[in-house]
Scaffold this active site. Structure first.
Site, PDB file in Angstrom:
ATOM      1  CG  ASP A 201      -1.983   0.970   1.275  1.00 50.11           C
ATOM      2  OD1 ASP A 201      -2.835   0.913   0.374  1.00 50.11           O
ATOM      3  OD2 ASP A 201      -1.998   1.824   2.186  1.00 50.11           O
ATOM      4  CD  GLU A 264      -2.152   2.511  -3.646  1.00 53.59           C
ATOM      5  OE1 GLU A 264      -3.254   2.981  -3.933  1.00 53.59           O
ATOM      6  OE2 GLU A 264      -1.674   2.580  -2.488  1.00 53.59           O
TER       7      GLU A 264
HETATM    8  C1  GLC Z   1      -4.236   3.077  -0.583  1.00 54.66           C
HETATM    9  C2  GLC Z   1      -5.446   2.173  -0.575  1.00 54.66           C
HETATM   10  C3  GLC Z   1      -6.629   2.978  -0.147  1.00 54.66           C
HETATM   11  C4  GLC Z   1      -6.388   3.468   1.258  1.00 54.66           C
HETATM   12  C5  GLC Z   1      -5.076   4.243   1.341  1.00 54.66           C
HETATM   13  C6  GLC Z   1      -4.635   4.394   2.769  1.00 54.66           C
HETATM   14  O1  GLC Z   1      -4.337   4.071  -1.539  1.00 54.66           O
HETATM   15  O2  GLC Z   1      -5.608   1.571  -1.829  1.00 54.66           O
HETATM   16  O3  GLC Z   1      -7.819   2.239  -0.215  1.00 54.66           O
HETATM   17  O4  GLC Z   1      -7.437   4.283   1.682  1.00 54.66           O
HETATM   18  O5  GLC Z   1      -4.031   3.592   0.687  1.00 54.66           O
HETATM   19  O6  GLC Z   1      -4.156   3.176   3.246  1.00 54.66           O
END
Ligand code: GLC
Ligand code: CA
Length: 523
Positions: A201, A264
């Site tokens: 994440d 991500e």
């Molecule tokens: C990432 C996740 C999202 C979340 C954020 C904080 O972007 O995909 O859903 O709210 O991180 O963890």
């Protein structure tokens, strides 16, 4: 396809566990439910399942606020259920990827309680504490991704803590060696249990500017954008030193056989590819969200594919994403007809595709009235919420879609109009198209492993070739609702149409595409 790892050959499918399958009537999906639906994924033809977070959590951000990295939230089941899920997945040849959330914990994590207990706490610097600005306000101008300041004052110690997201999600301090060691342990805990890798994440957020300088204003800000877009995230994310942290994570993963690390990362392509790391020491796959962010027209998409292909470092493996739990669904962005073309694009480009649950049946965003809003972002900044893309999977045409016997945590779509069972029965459904595309990928290694070569764009037709050994395939996608033609030059054989009603030889010369039609041809 020899020589390719499973995560290069294969296709990833994202499950949002709350919305996949409920088995105890509480209206929330669970691990038993994922187990029960594994055969749907096998029939679909994907290779790996990525599960959004399942850890114990107060659910302020639906699991992205973790209170214990080494457990399972009772709402989803138990560790034993998890072990069974892994066994069942592996027995079917499916890999299982967990969502790892290392940038922040929940405020309910015992580490934060310790850190917050006062300045002398040995875990004080596991989080990011700063003195107030001279006027007593926050230490700098950084903003939370969910609106407002990224700092919350703690009266007991007289300092602020940093949170890139909710105040219930304090950011961890990845400059602390002890914290890094503790997180490596967490990764090993799950790798030892057999998980096949992690989707990490907000990985580009892990390291912040050592001096905590103010972020500069974003001159392109418009009022329809969320608060966070007021500033350019120059100092709060994407710091060069984050690559050292990622190298360490990668080393942990590489201690095990055949595991994958996916990051991500929302950054422009030239910064995104830096996350492959020096000598590919970074993540295996920095998620490529270009197709989510680009306008849907042939020349823009042709350009972005070329730009991405050119930017990849030597040996860096590409990947493509059309949607996830944070974005408007593809069927809502471009319409049902073009969503079929998009599926063909996703599954024929060079690189690992990730499919978001529900997209395989063309599920669209579901309207969620404000009073039913669940997403904290929607509550803070109405209109920006992500609930519409997170609604339960409609398995059949009953009102709760076979998802639950209780009251679903979010409303479902009109299940009579769209559900899995109906699409199983319809030979030309979106589900059947996905199965056909995934089967084609398996039977034609040129699609999974071949070289990519862009063709000149003609009007709204996006075309490219994939080649491996003697096999050469042409993908031609009509991105418009009007019929179109391109020059084929030679005879070819249609292998698959997005309309699922056409195959066989095409005459040499002009190739006709119907409105919203995509074709895969063998040259
Ligand atoms: C990432 C996740 C999202 C979340 C954020 C904080 O972007 O995909 O859903 O709210 O991180 O963890
Ligand atoms: Ca449940």
């Amino acid at each position: 396809m020899q020589g390719l790892a499973w995560w290069q050959r294969g296709v990833v499918y994202q499950v949002y566990p709350r919305s996949f399958q409920d088995t105890n009537g509480d209206g929330i999906g669970d691990l038993q439910g994922v187990r029960r639906r594994l055969d749907h994924l096998v029939r679909l033809g994907v290779d790996a399942v990525w599960l959004s977070p399942i850890y114990p959590s107060p659910m302020a951000d639906f699991g992205y606020d973790v209170a214990d990295y080494c457990g399972v939230d009772p709402i989803f089941g138990s560790l034993q259920d998890f072990d069974r899920l892994i066994d069942d997945a592996h027995a079917r040849g499916l890999k299982l990827i967990l969502d790892f959330v290392p940038n922040h914990t929940s405020e309910a994590h015992p580490w934060f309680a310790e850190s917050r207990s006062g300045r002398p706490s040995p875990k004080r610097d596991w989080y990011i504490w700063r003195d107030p600005a001279p006027d007593g306000g926050p230490p700098n101008n950084w903003m939370s991704n969910f609106g407002g300041s990224a700092w919350t004052f703690d009266p007991a110690s007289g300092q602020y803590y940093h949170h890139a997201f909710l105040e219930q999600q304090p950011d961890l301090n990845w400059r602390s060696p002890e914290l890094r060691a503790a997180m490596a342990e967490v990764m090993r805990f799950w790798l030892d249990r057999g998980v096949d890798g992690f989707r990490v994440d907000v990985i580009w957020h892990l390291i912040k500017d050592a001096e905590f300088r103010d972020n500069p204003p974003n001159s392109a800000f418009t009022p329809d954008q969320p608060d966070i877009a007021r500033l350019l995230q120059v100092h709060s994310a994407d710091q060069e030193e984050v690559l050292d942290v990622i190298r360490e994570m990668r080393a942990v993963v590489d201690d095990y056989q055949d595991r994958v690390l996916i990051g991500e990362i929302y950054l422009p392509v030239e910064r995104l590819v830096a996350y492959y790391g020096p000598e590919l020491s970074g993540v295996h796959l920095p998620f490529n969200f270009q197709l989510i962010l680009a306008p849907w027209n042939a020349s823009a998409i042709a350009r972005l594919i070329d730009e991405y292909e050119r930017a990849l470092p030597p040996g860096g493996w590409p990947n493509w994403v059309l949607g996830n739990h944070d974005q408007k669904r593809i069927a809502s962005r471009i319409g049902a007809a073009q969503a079929r073309v998009a599926a063909m694009l996703l599954l024929t480009l060079r690189g690992t595709p990730t499919i978001y649950y529900g997209d395989e049946i063309g599920l669209a965003d579901v309207f969620v009235p404000h009073e039913l809003a669940q997403d904290p972002w929607e509550k803070n900044e109405p209109g920006h919420g992500r609930d519409p893309a997170r609604t339960p999977m409609p398995w059949d045409d009953t009102p709760t879609g076979g998802f639950t016997t209780g009251r679903p945590w979010l409303p479902l779509n009109d299940t009579r109009a769209l559900n899995v069972a109906a699409q199983e029965a319809d030979p030309r459904s979106m589900l059947r198209l996905h199965r056909a595309l995934l089967a084609l990928r398996r039977s034609h290694p040129a699609l999974a492993a071949g070289a990519y070569e862009g063709e000149r764009t003609e009007g709204e037709v996006l075309a490219f070739r994939r080649r491996l050994g003697d096999e050469e395939l042409l993908v031609a996608l009509n991105l418009s609702p009007n019929p179109a033609e391109i020059d084929l030059g030679r005879t070819a054989e249609t292998l698959l149409s997005t309309h699922l009603d056409r195959s066989g030889p095409e005459p040499a010369g002009r190739l006709r595409l119907r409105a919203d039609e995509g074709l895969v041809l063998r040259l």
